[in-house]
Design a protein around this motif. Structure first.
Motif, short mmCIF file in Angstrom:
data_model
loop_
_atom_site.label_atom_id
_atom_site.label_comp_id
_atom_site.label_asym_id
_atom_site.label_seq_id
_atom_site.Cartn_x
_atom_site.Cartn_y
_atom_site.Cartn_z
N GLU A 107 -21.96 -3.59 41.69
CA GLU A 107 -23.17 -3.17 42.41
C GLU A 107 -23.83 -1.99 41.73
OE1 GLU A 107 -21.91 -2.44 46.38
OE2 GLU A 107 -21.65 -4.57 46.88
N LYS A 108 -23.01 -1.08 41.21
CA LYS A 108 -23.55 0.09 40.50
C LYS A 108 -24.28 -0.33 39.23
CE LYS A 108 -22.23 4.69 38.82
NZ LYS A 108 -21.11 5.63 38.61
N ALA A 109 -23.68 -1.29 38.50
CA ALA A 109 -24.30 -1.78 37.26
C ALA A 109 -25.62 -2.49 37.55
CB ALA A 109 -23.34 -2.72 36.53
N GLU A 110 -25.63 -3.31 38.61
CA GLU A 110 -26.86 -4.03 38.97
C GLU A 110 -27.96 -3.07 39.40
OE1 GLU A 110 -25.67 -6.80 41.95
OE2 GLU A 110 -24.75 -8.20 40.53
N LYS A 111 -27.59 -2.04 40.14
CA LYS A 111 -28.56 -1.05 40.58
C LYS A 111 -29.13 -0.29 39.39
CE LYS A 111 -29.12 2.97 43.61
NZ LYS A 111 -28.46 3.89 44.57
N GLN A 112 -28.25 0.10 38.46
CA GLN A 112 -28.69 0.82 37.27
C GLN A 112 -29.61 -0.04 36.42
OE1 GLN A 112 -28.17 3.96 36.64
NE2 GLN A 112 -29.22 3.97 34.68
N LEU A 113 -29.27 -1.33 36.29
CA LEU A 113 -30.10 -2.25 35.51
C LEU A 113 -31.48 -2.40 36.14
CD1 LEU A 113 -29.79 -4.16 33.01
CD2 LEU A 113 -29.32 -5.99 34.64
N ARG A 114 -31.52 -2.48 37.47
CA ARG A 114 -32.79 -2.63 38.16
C ARG A 114 -33.67 -1.38 37.97
NH1 ARG A 114 -34.09 -6.32 41.85
NH2 ARG A 114 -31.90 -6.94 42.08
N VAL A 115 -33.04 -0.21 38.03
CA VAL A 115 -33.77 1.04 37.83
C VAL A 115 -34.37 1.09 36.43
CG1 VAL A 115 -33.50 3.55 37.57
CG2 VAL A 115 -32.48 2.38 39.53
N ILE A 116 -33.58 0.72 35.44
CA ILE A 116 -34.04 0.75 34.04
C ILE A 116 -35.22 -0.19 33.84
CG2 ILE A 116 -33.42 0.12 31.67
CD1 ILE A 116 -30.57 1.13 32.30
N TYR A 117 -35.10 -1.43 34.36
CA TYR A 117 -36.12 -2.44 34.09
C TYR A 117 -37.36 -2.28 34.96
CZ TYR A 117 -33.82 -5.08 30.48
OH TYR A 117 -33.30 -5.45 29.26
N ASN A 118 -37.28 -1.45 35.97
CA ASN A 118 -38.47 -1.17 36.77
C ASN A 118 -39.39 -0.15 36.12
OD1 ASN A 118 -38.08 -2.98 38.84
ND2 ASN A 118 -36.98 -1.54 40.16
N LYS A 119 -38.92 0.53 35.09
CA LYS A 119 -39.74 1.56 34.44
C LYS A 119 -39.64 1.48 32.91
CE LYS A 119 -36.10 5.06 34.99
NZ LYS A 119 -35.77 6.43 35.44
N LEU A 120 -39.66 0.26 32.39
CA LEU A 120 -39.63 0.08 30.95
C LEU A 120 -40.91 0.62 30.30
CD1 LEU A 120 -38.21 -3.54 30.46
CD2 LEU A 120 -36.99 -1.38 30.18
N THR A 121 -40.78 1.27 29.18
CA THR A 121 -41.94 1.70 28.40
C THR A 121 -42.45 0.50 27.59
OG1 THR A 121 -40.65 2.31 26.45
CG2 THR A 121 -40.91 3.99 28.17
N PRO A 122 -43.68 0.56 27.08
CA PRO A 122 -44.16 -0.53 26.23
C PRO A 122 -43.24 -0.82 25.05
CG PRO A 122 -45.99 0.85 26.88
CD PRO A 122 -44.75 1.55 27.37
N TRP A 123 -42.70 0.21 24.43
CA TRP A 123 -41.82 -0.02 23.28
C TRP A 123 -40.52 -0.69 23.71
CZ3 TRP A 123 -41.59 -1.17 18.58
CH2 TRP A 123 -40.45 -0.98 17.80
N GLN A 124 -40.01 -0.33 24.87
CA GLN A 124 -38.81 -0.99 25.37
C GLN A 124 -39.09 -2.46 25.69
OE1 GLN A 124 -37.96 1.74 28.57
NE2 GLN A 124 -36.45 2.88 27.37
N LYS A 125 -40.29 -2.75 26.19
CA LYS A 125 -40.66 -4.15 26.43
C LYS A 125 -40.74 -4.93 25.11
CE LYS A 125 -43.02 -3.89 30.89
NZ LYS A 125 -42.37 -5.02 31.57
N VAL A 126 -41.20 -4.26 24.06
CA VAL A 126 -41.21 -4.91 22.74
C VAL A 126 -39.79 -5.32 22.36
CG1 VAL A 126 -41.60 -4.55 20.28
CG2 VAL A 126 -43.28 -3.72 21.93
N GLN A 127 -38.84 -4.42 22.58
CA GLN A 127 -37.46 -4.71 22.24
C GLN A 127 -36.90 -5.85 23.08
OE1 GLN A 127 -35.00 -0.98 21.58
NE2 GLN A 127 -36.91 -0.04 22.29
N VAL A 128 -37.23 -5.86 24.37
CA VAL A 128 -36.76 -6.94 25.25
C VAL A 128 -37.35 -8.27 24.81
CG1 VAL A 128 -36.72 -7.82 27.61
CG2 VAL A 128 -36.41 -5.38 27.19
N SER A 129 -38.63 -8.28 24.48
CA SER A 129 -39.30 -9.53 24.08
C SER A 129 -38.69 -10.13 22.83
CB SER A 129 -40.80 -9.27 23.85
OG SER A 129 -41.03 -8.60 22.63
N ARG A 130 -38.08 -9.28 21.99
CA ARG A 130 -37.48 -9.74 20.73
C ARG A 130 -35.97 -9.95 20.83
NH1 ARG A 130 -40.37 -5.17 16.87
NH2 ARG A 130 -42.47 -6.09 16.81
N HIS A 131 -35.42 -9.77 22.01
CA HIS A 131 -33.97 -9.85 22.18
C HIS A 131 -33.45 -11.20 21.66
CE1 HIS A 131 -29.99 -9.66 23.95
NE2 HIS A 131 -30.22 -8.42 24.36
#
Length: 318
Positions: free
Chosen positions: A41-65
């Motif tokens: 539950e802690k990992a899922e919560k942390q993941l949700r927090v991270i992905y709710n405030k991705l920067t444009p550059w972080q989205k670039v990285q996700v798009s290329r995963h």
């Protein structure tokens, strides 16, 4: 094995602890279900927090995963009886662009996708998703085939851009991209394009000239890559993160600018964490888009598509 991005370090540490505890539980038969549940539950919560405030550059990285589902994964998950059609009937086959016939929700369709590859061998085979003129001419052939048999068209886009090699320039890369855009504009059947990962430059817009342009939540779509933009503006590729913000390449920005029509929700943590759900979400969005387009007469469809692109960039954005 799951690959983590730099900004997912805290989640990686938690999931590694979960993995170790699972191993201990299996080896010793000690009941630590409560501890595992708390960490999960802690990992899922942390993941949700991270992905709710991705920067444009972080989205670039996700798009290329590397583990995001690619065009062939979507075709396998959405299209029944897919029959690939090869070659441009002019020069050669280009494996970067996959195209063919299949059935989508019982409806015969033409599917065209840009495939990046999932490991070194397939990436080399598909040229890392960078199409040559032959690929775009194959796409033109399939779009015209769709018109002959009154078949709707699905485009799946994931490319850093068209192949910039000298061989592509010698074979007419610019003309092939321009002709693909023209062919899309003249298409007599509905076109739904989905940007599933990276939508780079003219290599992407050649297949994104559609009646409905859909985009996954963490995909990107831009006239130039952040690295190339950084190299031109600052003569320093390390400024790519700043360039990504300036380019306004996220799905959220592009929807605001009316350059795309819809954002498709991704599973928490990106499509790479739950490809099946991501593919299902894309399937539902395409089905809904075709439902809207099915009753539009051919001439009206063409006129609306043309006006859609003529209007881009003309309206003031608040």
């Amino acid at each position: 094995m799951r690959q983590f991005l730099d900004f997912e370090k805290s989640v990686a540490e938690l999931e590694n602890k979960i993995y170790e505890l699972q191993r201990v539980e299996t080896a010793t038969e000690i009941n630590i279900a409560e501890e595992l549940q708390t960490l999960t539950e802690k990992a899922e919560k942390q993941l949700r927090v991270i992905y709710n405030k991705l920067t444009p550059w972080q989205k670039v990285q996700v798009s290329r995963h590397a583990q995001r589902p690619h065009a062939l994964d979507y075709i396998k998950g959405m299209i029944e009886n897919f029959m690939p059609l090869a070659g441009d009937r002019l020069y050669a086959e280009d494996h970067a662009i996959i195209g063919g016939l299949g059935r989508f929700k019982g409806q015969s369709v033409i599917v065209i996708g840009i495939e990046r590859g999932s490991d070194l061998d397939t990436r080399l085979k598909h040229n890392f998703g960078m199409a040559r003129p032959e690929g775009y001419r194959k796409a033109q052939r399939l779009i015209k085939l769709a018109g002959q048999f009154n078949l709707p068209i699905i485009m799946l886009i994931d490319t850093p851009g068209a192949w910039p090699g000298i061989d592509a320039e010698q074979h007419g890369q610019a003309e092939a991209i321009a002709k693909s855009i023209e062919t899309c504009l003249r298409a007599t059947t509905p076109i739904v394009s989905v940007i599933i990962g990276e939508g780079g430059s003219g290599g992407a817009i050649a297949l994104a000239t559609a009646d409905k342009i859909l985009m996954l939540e963490h995909a990107i779509y831009s006239v130039i890559s952040p690295e190339a933009c950084s190299s031109i503006l600052w003569r320093d590729a390390s400024q790519a993160a700043q360039a990504a913000g300036a380019l306004r390449l996220t799905a959220q920005d592009l929807l605001k600018f009316k350059l795309i029509d819809q954002i498709i929700e991704e599973p928490v943590g990106g499509a790479q964490r739950d490809p099946e759900t991501a593919i299902s979400n894309v399937q539902k969005a395409i089905e809904a888009a075709f439902g809207e387009l099915a009753l539009v007469p051919e001439q009206v469809l063409q006129a609306k598509r043309r006006n859609k692109f003529l209007a881009m960039g003309r309206e003031e954005i608040n």
